[in-house]
Design a protein around this motif. Structure first.
Motif, PDB file in Angstrom:
ATOM      1  N   ASP A 633     204.008  30.579  58.203  1.00 46.76           N
ATOM      2  CA  ASP A 633     203.325  30.171  58.350  1.00 46.76           C
ATOM      3  C   ASP A 633     202.543  28.351  58.481  1.00 46.76           C
ATOM      4  O   ASP A 633     202.974  28.097  57.675  1.00 46.76           O
ATOM      5  CB  ASP A 633     202.096  31.051  57.570  1.00 46.76           C
ATOM      6  CG  ASP A 633     200.700  30.220  57.807  1.00 46.76           C
ATOM      7  OD1 ASP A 633     200.121  29.950  58.506  1.00 46.76           O
ATOM      8  OD2 ASP A 633     200.018  31.742  57.178  1.00 46.76           O
ATOM      9  N   LYS A 634     202.566  28.387  59.551  1.00 40.09           N
ATOM     10  CA  LYS A 634     202.453  27.688  60.092  1.00 40.09           C
ATOM     11  C   LYS A 634     200.542  26.803  60.538  1.00 40.09           C
ATOM     12  O   LYS A 634     200.137  25.862  61.647  1.00 40.09           O
ATOM     13  CB  LYS A 634     202.839  26.979  61.727  1.00 40.09           C
ATOM     14  CG  LYS A 634     204.367  27.010  61.764  1.00 40.09           C
ATOM     15  CD  LYS A 634     204.691  26.459  63.336  1.00 40.09           C
ATOM     16  CE  LYS A 634     206.679  25.782  62.593  1.00 40.09           C
ATOM     17  NZ  LYS A 634     207.375  25.250  63.654  1.00 40.09           N
ATOM     18  N   GLY A 635     200.046  27.880  59.976  1.00 39.15           N
ATOM     19  CA  GLY A 635     198.638  27.770  60.073  1.00 39.15           C
ATOM     20  C   GLY A 635     197.903  28.566  61.469  1.00 39.15           C
ATOM     21  O   GLY A 635     197.374  29.562  61.397  1.00 39.15           O
ATOM     22  N   ASP A 636     197.688  28.154  62.827  1.00 32.26           N
ATOM     23  CA  ASP A 636     197.629  28.513  63.412  1.00 32.26           C
ATOM     24  C   ASP A 636     198.728  29.588  63.839  1.00 32.26           C
ATOM     25  O   ASP A 636     198.351  30.489  65.125  1.00 32.26           O
ATOM     26  CB  ASP A 636     197.148  27.488  64.468  1.00 32.26           C
ATOM     27  CG  ASP A 636     196.639  26.503  64.490  1.00 32.26           C
ATOM     28  OD1 ASP A 636     195.579  26.894  63.326  1.00 32.26           O
ATOM     29  OD2 ASP A 636     195.927  25.191  65.176  1.00 32.26           O
ATOM     30  N   THR A 637     199.811  29.346  64.130  1.00 34.18           N
ATOM     31  CA  THR A 637     200.643  30.370  63.888  1.00 34.18           C
ATOM     32  C   THR A 637     201.135  30.423  63.562  1.00 34.18           C
ATOM     33  O   THR A 637     202.082  30.212  62.164  1.00 34.18           O
ATOM     34  CB  THR A 637     201.692  29.744  65.522  1.00 34.18           C
ATOM     35  OG1 THR A 637     202.071  28.653  65.018  1.00 34.18           O
ATOM     36  CG2 THR A 637     201.106  29.073  66.633  1.00 34.18           C
ATOM     37  N   SER A 710     200.281  33.790  67.887  1.00 39.61           N
ATOM     38  CA  SER A 710     199.240  33.274  67.431  1.00 39.61           C
ATOM     39  C   SER A 710     198.526  33.904  66.464  1.00 39.61           C
ATOM     40  O   SER A 710     197.532  35.525  66.841  1.00 39.61           O
ATOM     41  CB  SER A 710     198.613  32.936  69.124  1.00 39.61           C
ATOM     42  OG  SER A 710     197.128  32.006  68.393  1.00 39.61           O
ATOM     43  N   LYS A 711     197.716  33.175  65.223  1.00 39.74           N
ATOM     44  CA  LYS A 711     197.373  34.040  64.328  1.00 39.74           C
ATOM     45  C   LYS A 711     196.278  34.129  64.788  1.00 39.74           C
ATOM     46  O   LYS A 711     195.724  35.647  64.095  1.00 39.74           O
ATOM     47  CB  LYS A 711     197.090  32.815  62.622  1.00 39.74           C
ATOM     48  CG  LYS A 711     198.089  32.540  62.274  1.00 39.74           C
ATOM     49  CD  LYS A 711     198.373  31.858  61.415  1.00 39.74           C
ATOM     50  CE  LYS A 711     197.684  32.023  59.961  1.00 39.74           C
ATOM     51  NZ  LYS A 711     197.008  31.627  58.975  1.00 39.74           N
ATOM     52  N   ASP A 712     195.132  33.841  64.918  1.00 36.75           N
ATOM     53  CA  ASP A 712     193.576  34.101  66.425  1.00 36.75           C
ATOM     54  C   ASP A 712     193.922  35.273  67.015  1.00 36.75           C
ATOM     55  O   ASP A 712     193.172  36.152  67.053  1.00 36.75           O
ATOM     56  CB  ASP A 712     193.221  32.900  66.309  1.00 36.75           C
ATOM     57  CG  ASP A 712     192.682  31.841  66.330  1.00 36.75           C
ATOM     58  OD1 ASP A 712     192.586  32.054  64.895  1.00 36.75           O
ATOM     59  OD2 ASP A 712     192.978  31.495  66.395  1.00 36.75           O
ATOM     60  N   LYS A 715     194.506  38.571  64.558  1.00 32.97           N
ATOM     61  CA  LYS A 715     193.836  38.899  63.063  1.00 32.97           C
ATOM     62  C   LYS A 715     193.106  40.162  63.170  1.00 32.97           C
ATOM     63  O   LYS A 715     193.298  40.462  63.415  1.00 32.97           O
ATOM     64  CB  LYS A 715     192.741  37.619  63.698  1.00 32.97           C
ATOM     65  CG  LYS A 715     191.992  37.418  62.431  1.00 32.97           C
ATOM     66  CD  LYS A 715     190.356  36.304  62.830  1.00 32.97           C
ATOM     67  CE  LYS A 715     189.717  36.112  61.831  1.00 32.97           C
ATOM     68  NZ  LYS A 715     188.742  35.270  61.680  1.00 32.97           N
TER      69      LYS A 715
END
Length: 736
Positions: A633-637, A710-712, A715
């Motif tokens: 988990d790299k934060g944004d991705t 991309s986590k966004d 989501k």
């Protein structure tokens, strides 16, 4: 002096003046020409002979009549030799005298001319009724024989050339032969024979009339049939004559008339001298403009139909340099020739492999008969006025052609330049032929290039037709292939559905046995059943890939996203492959993240991707190798990667790796039973969910396969409630 005598003197003077003026013009036209020189010498000797003959019978010269008669014979002997030599040079400097022949003729002429001045020819003169009558001596026979032989040789020479010549030259020889024959015939019959045989010299006074006839025929041959082209000399002579008259008149008017009005005519003062000098300077500066004016004036009279060859060649060269299209090139050049040379027609006939590909206005139908007719022209320049009879003339006159110039380069014969008659009625001369030959050489090269361009065009048309035909055939074949592909997809889809049902049953029964529903099983039995279950699972994934490929083709490939715990999914897939990794003596390492977000993914399809990447790493890594599986988990991705130290992918084949049914060469050797669908479908699944494939490899050192999202984009929406799960301690999963 009686009026009749004055009339005869006037005729003689006019004949002498006309003869001298004519030979001057001929000599001035081309002083280096042997023919012109001989004609000039002949005309001057004829004038001297005419003077000696005429004065020998005048009463005022009775005391000198013997010497005048001898002098006339002296000129006559020279004149007969010049006749023979002149006849031998006509019409093109064809001087056929060898040194020996020239020495013999010269020696005989010198000998005869010398004895004519001695009493051997005429011993004395007897005056009867105030008229001299010469008494012939023994040498008169020699004189008569030699002059007759030379004269006959001249006539015979001209007659032979007349028979061999054609058209224009034939007319030239004809008039020259007629003029000389009439003059010699009249002289022998009415003068020489009466004097020698009958001692009568009354007919000597007719000699001026004979020379007038001779000069008239000669002048007509020169002017009308260009025995000598002296128009340039005449034009220049008249130009200078007009210039002199004009300057003289202007000077007289300004210098004297104006001077008389302004100054005292009784004395010339200094001012008048200054005025004369000023006027002389003005006239001097006006000399060149006046000269150019009169040159244009005389050219418009004597050369009203003259064209500028250089202008013609320049204009044609511009067209040849600018045009490559055959039709445009031949049309423009024909138009320029007609315009400059003022001819009725100009046709360019282009041949290729015994066929007429362009025929101008004459050979429009390109028939085989016309091709056969053209063959009679050969490869030589032909002017109709230079030939008498024959198939060439018949052919050219049939089509109204007066000049035929062949067109050929060093390597090929390309056709003919065919010209009609001149609009002014004149014939084609040697200058025209020379210009046409120069023009034909440039035109032949241009036509050869245009033919090559035409062949390229024809080749392009043929090639385009073949391409269109091949494209049509390819489309037909492609339609068949599409039909076959659709049939294949339908078969795969049907087969996949049919295979999935029994496989599900097999998996269910094996799972039940493993869970002890059929009783307790031993460890060896469990191992065999585990491998059976794993193989069935692989078969399920393969069938799923085939179904997805079919759905992609038909547009039915759908992503069914739902909240997914990717960390647990990866762990479950690795656990299924643990036994396989152990059997191949490989170390598989996976560190499950402690906290990993839930993502909206198609769990079934992403599970296939994870299984495919891990399964490939196990199969393409040699015994004793290592496989590291990372989920970060790299934060944004988020990133998932399978890193191995296996055989890798050759660099030259890496760009094909994610293509359908493609497998690298070394992969085929390591695992012959692969389908080439795993990576293709993995990329489609990842991209369809908004992710990107991670891949890099070094042949012989290993590969990295994975994906990132991309986590966004993935989501989980707020309206979806997630069921809480009991947390499990993170641990390192190692299969060794």
């Amino acid at each position: 002096m009686s009026p009749f005598l004055i009339f005869k003197v006037s005729i003689v003077a006019a004949a002498i003046f006309a003869n001298v003026f004519l030979v001057f013009l001929v000599y001035k036209n081309n002083p280096k020409s042997v023919t012109n020189r001989l004609y000039t010498a002949l005309g001057l000797v004829l004038s001297l002979w005419l003077i000696a003959n005429f004065t020998s019978v005048l009463p005022i010269f009775l005391s000198q009549s013997l010497w005048l008669i001898r002098l006339s014979l002296f000129f006559a002997s020279i004149m007969s030799a010049l006749f023979y030599m002149f006849a031998s040079t006509l019409p093109k400097e064809e001087y056929s005298f060898s040194r020996t022949k020239l020495l013999i003729v010269g020696s005989i002429t010198v000998f005869v001319s010398v004895i004519t001045l001695t009493p051997l020819v005429f011993t004395k003169v007897i005056v009867i009724n105030n008229s001299p009558h010469p008494v012939p001596g023994p040498g008169i026979g020699i004189f008569s024989l030699v002059t007759t032989i030379f004269s006959l040789l001249a006539v015979i020479t001209l007659f032979r050339k007349f028979k061999r010549s054609k058209d224009t030259e034939r007319q030239q020889f004809g008039y020259a032969l007629l003029a000389i024959s009439i003059l010699l015939g009249l002289l022998i019959v009415t003068v020489l024979l009466p004097v020698i045989l009958f001692k009568v010299n009354a007919t000597v006074s007719l000699i001026p009339m004979y020379t007038v006839i001779f000069l008239g025929l000669t002048t007509y041959a020169i002017v009308r049939h260009r025995l000598f082209d002296i128009r340039g000399v005449i034009a220049k002579s008249i130009t200078y004559l007009l210039l002199i008259v004009t300057l003289t008149g202007l000077y007289g008017v300004f210098a004297f008339q104006v001077g008389n009005l302004v100054f005292d005519t009784s004395k010339i003062n200094r001012v008048q001298k200054v005025l004369n000098i000023v006027l002389a300077l003005i006239l001097g500066f006006s000399l060149q403009p006046l000269k150019r004016f009169f040159e244009k004036l005389t050219d418009s009279i004597f050369y009203r139909d003259k064209y500028d060859p250089q202008s013609l060649l320049d204009d044609v060269s511009k067209v040849l340099a600018a045009e490559i299209d055959m039709k445009e090139l031949t049309t423009d050049v024909s138009r320029l020739i007609k315009k400059h040379m003022r001819v009725s027609s100009a046709n360019i006939v282009v041949l290729q492999q015994q066929k007429i590909i362009f025929g101008g206005e004459v050979f429009l139908n390109h028939s085989s008969e016309q091709i056969h007719e053209l063959s009679v022209l050969g490869k030589k320049n032909i002017l109709v006025d230079d030939i008498s009879e024959g198939v060439e003339k018949q052919f050219l006159e049939k089509y109204g052609i007066r000049a035929s110039i062949p067109l050929h380069t060093r390597d090929e014969f390309v056709g003919y330049l065919l010209l009609g008659e001149k609009l002014n009625g004149e014939i084609y001369n040697r200058d025209d032929q020379r210009i046409l030959v120069i023009l034909a050489a440039e035109l032949a090269v241009a036509i050869s290039n245009a033919k090559a361009y035409l062949e390229i065009q024809q080749f392009n048309i043929t090639l385009q037709e073949k391409v269109q035909l091949a494209t049509k055939e390819l489309r037909r074949t492609n339609e068949k292939l599409r039909d076959l592909d659709e049939t294949k997809d339908e078969f795969i889809s049907m087969a996949s559905h049919q295979l999935r049902t029994p496989l599900t049953t097999v998996k269910g029964y094996v799972s039940m046995v493993l869970e002890g529903d059929a009783g307790k099983i031993s460890d060896p039995q469990r191992k065999l059943l585990d491998q059976s279950f794993l193989s069935a699972q692989r078969m399920v994934y393969l069938i799923a890939d085939l179904l997805n490929v079919s759905r992609l083709r038909t547009g039915k490939f759908v992503i069914d996203a739902a909240p997914t715990n990717l960390a647990d999914l990866v762990k479950g897939e690795i656990q299924q492959l643990t036994e396989t990794a152990k059997a191949r003596n490989l170390t598989v390492t996976y560190l499950k993240p402690k906290d990993f977000p839930m993502l909206m993914l198609d769990e079934t399809k992403i599970r296939q991707v994870v299984m495919n990447f891990t399964d490939n790493a196990i199969y393409y890594t040699p015994s004793g190798g290592h496989i590291d599986i990372e989920l970060i988990d790299k934060g944004d991705t988020v990133e998932f990667m399978v890193v191995d130290d296996g055989i890798g992918v050759p660099k030259a084949e890496q760009h094909h790796l994610f293509s359908k049914f493609y497998r690298a060469g070394n992969a085929k050797k390591a695992r012959p039973d692969g389908t080439g669908l795993g990576l293709f479908m993995a990329q489609k699944v990842v991209v369809a969910q908004g992710g990107a494939i991670i891949f890099h490899s070094d042949e012989g050192k290993g590969s990295t396969f994975g994906f990132s999202f991309s986590k966004d984009k993935l989501k989980v929406p707020g309206h979806i409630k997630l069921e809480p799960k009991k947390a499990k301690p993170a641990k390192e999963l190692t299969a060794a």
